[in-house]
Design an enzyme around this catalytic site. Structure first.
Site, PDB file in Angstrom:
ATOM      1  N   SER A  30       8.732   2.800   1.804  1.00  0.00           N
ATOM      2  CA  SER A  30       7.572   3.780   2.002  1.00  0.00           C
ATOM      3  C   SER A  30       6.733   3.645   3.256  1.00  0.00           C
ATOM      4  CB  SER A  30       6.764   3.642   0.902  1.00  0.00           C
ATOM      5  OG  SER A  30       5.343   4.517   1.103  1.00  0.00           O
ATOM      6  N   ASP A  68       0.150  -1.048   7.983  1.00  0.00           N
ATOM      7  CA  ASP A  68      -1.311  -1.036   7.851  1.00  0.00           C
ATOM      8  C   ASP A  68      -1.805  -1.925   6.668  1.00  0.00           C
ATOM      9  OD1 ASP A  68      -4.312  -0.741   7.497  1.00  0.00           O
ATOM     10  OD2 ASP A  68      -4.248   1.486   7.133  1.00  0.00           O
ATOM     11  N   HIS A  84      -3.732  -0.263   4.005  1.00  0.00           N
ATOM     12  CA  HIS A  84      -3.488   1.347   3.337  1.00  0.00           C
ATOM     13  C   HIS A  84      -3.696   1.245   1.997  1.00  0.00           C
ATOM     14  CE1 HIS A  84      -0.997   4.271   2.260  1.00  0.00           C
ATOM     15  NE2 HIS A  84      -0.796   5.074   3.439  1.00  0.00           N
ATOM     16  N   LYS A 125       6.878  -4.533   0.236  1.00  0.00           N
ATOM     17  CA  LYS A 125       7.880  -3.959   0.437  1.00  0.00           C
ATOM     18  C   LYS A 125       8.387  -4.386   1.758  1.00  0.00           C
ATOM     19  CE  LYS A 125       7.175   0.150  -2.315  1.00  0.00           C
ATOM     20  NZ  LYS A 125       8.693   0.287  -2.861  1.00  0.00           N
TER      21      LYS A 125
END
Length: 293
Positions: free
Chosen positions: A173, A178, A181, A195
């Protein structure tokens, strides 16, 4: 209880900067996995998609099964219910990616792996949208991003490497650059951090790979929009930061066909339908990417 603290050493500073594929891998280009098999007169490569019971995984599995001249498709799901949902065929395996032994039968003998597994948050009960505010989410015990998106993906990469798989396509994704996020705040579980750690592990594995960091996923028809590739979350600063699941699924398969997709990582989105020209030349699309991570 599962560990949910953020793996801060992996949250940015230790990630490798993008580099140019041409300079990093000198020598002649080679055709993609399926193209090589066809040119050599061999049987189509066997491709396993994990997370085949998910909304995007189902599309990938269906596409693999439709293209018997190019691929021998397999699926991996977590439960018998998920297997039944996608037809219950013998080539759909049931296994837990957190347990290497349980996924070994699905991976045995494959040529390529498409990873579409992901931790799934659940909404806490009692949320009333009429009262304003935001819903709260949680993850089931043992199914946090750390267990699924890091350990589970690492197990898949290790298993594939142990049998000499020829390519791995990993779908992630956008937003991973960041650490603050909003997606990382869901369930306080740092899903993008984990991830990203798995993506780095794949990039360091030595295996041919394609890392696709998809934008906001939409349940719309594919093949009718112009696709956009980028890096370092630059697309998130634009208005074109979504993509149809069907288009992500198509890019997964196309990545197995072209050498230009190998050893590359990129963000993926699309223009709105009606703007631009629908993408059909995937070699050119992949050639626009010059980042390894």
């Amino acid at each position: 209880m599962p560990t949910t603290a953020a793996p801060m050493p992996f949250a940015g500073p230790r990630l490798r900067p993008p580099c140019n594929l041409t300079s990093a891998r000198p020598g002649p280009r080679r055709a993609g996995l399926a193209v090589v098999s066809a040119a050599a007169g061999g049987s189509p490569p066997t491709v396993l998609v994990t997370g085949a019971g998910g909304r995007t995984g189902q599309i990938v599995y269906k596409k693999l099964k439709e293209r018997t001249d190019q691929f021998v498709g397999r699926g991996l799901v977590r439960t018998e219910e998920s297997k039944a949902k996608i037809g219950g065929a013998a080539d759909v395996f049931v296994g837990d990616i957190r347990d290497p032994a349980s996924i070994a039968p699905a991976i045995d003998g494959i040529d390529a792996l498409i990873i579409l597994t992901s931790a799934v948050p659940k909404m806490k009960p009692g949320f009333d949208p009429s009262k304003g505010g935001r819903p709260e989410f949680y993850f089931d015990e043992g199914s946090y991003p750390e267990q699924v998106d890091w350990i589970g993906q690492k197990n898949q990469i290790d298993a594939a490497k142990s049998i000499g798989v020829k390519q791995i396509v990993l779908v992630g994704s956008m937003g991973g650059t960041d650490v603050n996020h909003p997606l990382n705040k869901i369930g306080n579980a740092n899903i993008l951090v984990w991830k990203r750690k798995a993506e780095q592990y794949l990039a360091d594995s030595g295996l041919p790979y394609t890392i696709i960091r998809a934008g906001g996923l939409q349940d719309k028809d594919g093949g009718v929009r112009e696709l956009i590739v980028g890096k370092d979350d630059e697309i998130l600063k634009t208005e074109t930061k979504t993509i149809a699941r069907a288009d992500v699924a198509e890019v997964c398969l196309q990545a197995l066909l072209f050498e230009e997709a190998r050893f590359k990582a990129f963000d993926l989105a699309s223009k709105p339908e009606g703007e631009g020209v629908p993408t059909t030349d995937f070699r050119t699309l992949f050639s626009q990417v010059n980042s390894r991570f």
